[in-house]
Design an enzyme around this catalytic site. Sequence first.
Site, PDB file in Angstrom:
ATOM      1  N   ASP A 205      43.831  65.536  68.521  1.00 18.49           N
ATOM      2  CA  ASP A 205      42.635  65.891  67.764  1.00 18.49           C
ATOM      3  C   ASP A 205      42.815  67.284  67.162  1.00 18.49           C
ATOM      4  O   ASP A 205      43.670  68.063  67.602  1.00 18.49           O
ATOM      5  CB  ASP A 205      41.402  65.919  68.670  1.00 18.49           C
ATOM      6  CG  ASP A 205      41.038  64.552  69.216  1.00 18.49           C
ATOM      7  OD1 ASP A 205      41.588  63.549  68.723  1.00 18.49           O
ATOM      8  OD2 ASP A 205      40.203  64.491  70.135  1.00 18.49           O
TER       9      ASP A 205
ATOM     10  N   ASP B 274      40.896  70.512  67.279  1.00 18.10           N
ATOM     11  CA  ASP B 274      39.805  71.263  67.902  1.00 18.10           C
ATOM     12  C   ASP B 274      39.490  72.458  67.017  1.00 18.10           C
ATOM     13  O   ASP B 274      40.396  73.173  66.560  1.00 18.10           O
ATOM     14  CB  ASP B 274      40.197  71.716  69.302  1.00 18.10           C
ATOM     15  CG  ASP B 274      40.437  70.544  70.237  1.00 18.10           C
ATOM     16  OD1 ASP B 274      39.623  69.606  70.220  1.00 18.10           O
ATOM     17  OD2 ASP B 274      41.444  70.561  70.965  1.00 18.10           O
TER      18      ASP B 274
END
Length: 204
Positions: free
Chosen positions: A133, A135
């Site tokens: 991901d 962040d």
Amino acid sequence: MALTPRPHDLLRLTGSAALAVALPGWASASLAACPWGVVRRAPHPPGLIPVGLRGSQRWQRHAVLVPAGAVTRRVPPEELNRLRPRLPRLAVTLSSVALRLTAELGGDTVWGPVGSVGFELATGQAATHPGSDLDLLIRTPRRLEPSVAARLVDAFAALAGTVDCQLETPCGGVSLIEWARTGGPVLARTGHGPELVDDPWVLA
């Protein structure tokens, strides 16, 4: 060196010997190869900085208190937002995030990548994989309306990669998604643990 470290700042350390604490074997090896840690939210006495160390495996995370004198460099997330991750999907996602933040919040918004992407950009050490991901941290000293937060959530959801965004508010770190959905009360991550607050821009 003089420091005012904040959560998510990346710190270059002088090495495990300066920490004066016993470390797991993997943490000592990790520091020898890449002497960096990330500032955590945790209680700490004067002169010590709460830092998280990471290894090559997801489970390899270790919390320590680092003497301020063991820090040789500080890299806040906002210094990394013009760099590009080595993996194309993450690079495209970060570029798209920049465009959407400028459109919604203006060009003076202070933000940057954190987590594995931020670590990799600050240190040059590979820390991401194709499923990582992005962040993200947005510094929001002034109140972000839930309707604006909701538009950002929708915009981020349409991007190539998954974006996990946290707002840095006067009360602590708040999930963008949670704030967009509820408008308060919301869970704020503070230096003394999580706290439920009605409005993270109003200090109790």
